[in-house]
Enzyme design. Structure first.
Site, PDB file in Angstrom:
ATOM      1  N   ASP A  94      91.820  73.004 100.651  1.00 55.52           N
ATOM      2  CA  ASP A  94      92.917  73.966 101.190  1.00 55.52           C
ATOM      3  C   ASP A  94      94.241  73.662 100.221  1.00 55.52           C
ATOM      4  O   ASP A  94      94.058  72.916  99.220  1.00 55.52           O
ATOM      5  CB  ASP A  94      93.525  73.460 102.482  1.00 55.52           C
ATOM      6  N   MET A 127      87.495  66.904 106.321  1.00 57.87           N
ATOM      7  CA  MET A 127      88.508  65.810 106.371  1.00 57.87           C
ATOM      8  C   MET A 127      88.992  65.361 107.860  1.00 57.87           C
ATOM      9  O   MET A 127      89.496  66.403 108.453  1.00 57.87           O
ATOM     10  CB  MET A 127      89.621  66.098 105.492  1.00 57.87           C
ATOM     11  N   TYR A 178      88.878  61.703  99.982  1.00 53.27           N
ATOM     12  CA  TYR A 178      89.294  61.936  98.897  1.00 53.27           C
ATOM     13  C   TYR A 178      88.402  61.335  97.863  1.00 53.27           C
ATOM     14  O   TYR A 178      88.154  61.758  96.400  1.00 53.27           O
ATOM     15  CB  TYR A 178      90.800  61.277  98.557  1.00 53.27           C
ATOM     16  N   HIS A 219      70.020  69.325  93.410  1.00 50.70           N
ATOM     17  CA  HIS A 219      70.088  68.680  94.763  1.00 50.70           C
ATOM     18  C   HIS A 219      71.026  67.480  94.936  1.00 50.70           C
ATOM     19  O   HIS A 219      70.931  66.819  93.955  1.00 50.70           O
ATOM     20  CB  HIS A 219      68.558  68.313  94.952  1.00 50.70           C
ATOM     21  N   TYR A 230      94.251  70.422 107.402  1.00 49.96           N
ATOM     22  CA  TYR A 230      93.009  69.777 107.121  1.00 49.96           C
ATOM     23  C   TYR A 230      91.894  70.748 107.193  1.00 49.96           C
ATOM     24  O   TYR A 230      90.734  70.781 107.882  1.00 49.96           O
ATOM     25  CB  TYR A 230      92.739  68.896 108.770  1.00 49.96           C
ATOM     26  N   ASP A 274      71.899  70.618 101.840  1.00 47.24           N
ATOM     27  CA  ASP A 274      70.902  69.645 101.955  1.00 47.24           C
ATOM     28  C   ASP A 274      70.307  69.368 103.226  1.00 47.24           C
ATOM     29  O   ASP A 274      71.028  69.131 104.413  1.00 47.24           O
ATOM     30  CB  ASP A 274      71.454  68.419 101.390  1.00 47.24           C
TER      31      ASP A 274
END
Length: 145
Positions: free
Chosen positions: A30, A76, A116, A22, A134, A66
């Site tokens: 990508d 991103m 990042y 969890h 992206y 979650d």
């Protein structure tokens, strides 16, 4: 062979998905994502011949998102001034909508460099051959009820 397991998921990834607990995070990067350097303290799984959509869809058949956070799926964010279009995000919304009752409300965005930084602490990073820009996705694992 197992029944009900999407064929795109290699045994190494299935093992990682089982190991994750969890709140652990998984990044689907990508083709331009620096998977090896960002994932140097994580498990990096190479899936170069596949795109992010097919991997995301397969993972979400097995992987609970979650429910204790508003947005367990992070994209991103496009840098301000970058003229890039992100039509792949519409596909992500559709895929997430099939897997989570919150639909696209389960999806958030995170600034590129913050993405990042968070990705460096992910449990695993999947390197894909996705050519869309992206197209990076971070998933936070939930619990199986």
């Amino acid at each position: 062979m197992l029944k009900g397991i999407p064929k795109v998921l290699p045994p190494e990834l299935l093992k990682v998905l089982c190991e994750m607990g969890h709140s652990d995070r998984l990044v689907i990067g990508d083709g331009n994502f620096p998977s090896e350097s960002v994932g140097k303290d994580s498990i990096v799984i190479r899936m170069d011949g596949h795109g992010t959509c097919e991997i995301l869809e397969a993972i979400l058949q097995l992987f609970p998102l979650d429910t204790y956070v508003e947005q367990p799926v992070k994209l991103m964010q496009v840098l301000p001034g970058d003229p890039v279009e992100t039509p792949i995000w519409d596909s992500y919304k559709e895929i997430v909508g099939k897997a989570d009752e919150r639909g696209d409300r389960a999806i958030g965005q995170i600034e590129r460099f913050a993405f990042y930084e968070e990705a460096r602490s992910a449990y695993a990073v999947i390197a894909t051959g996705e050519s869309a820009l992206y197209a990076n996705v971070m998933l936070q694992k939930g619990v199986v009820i």
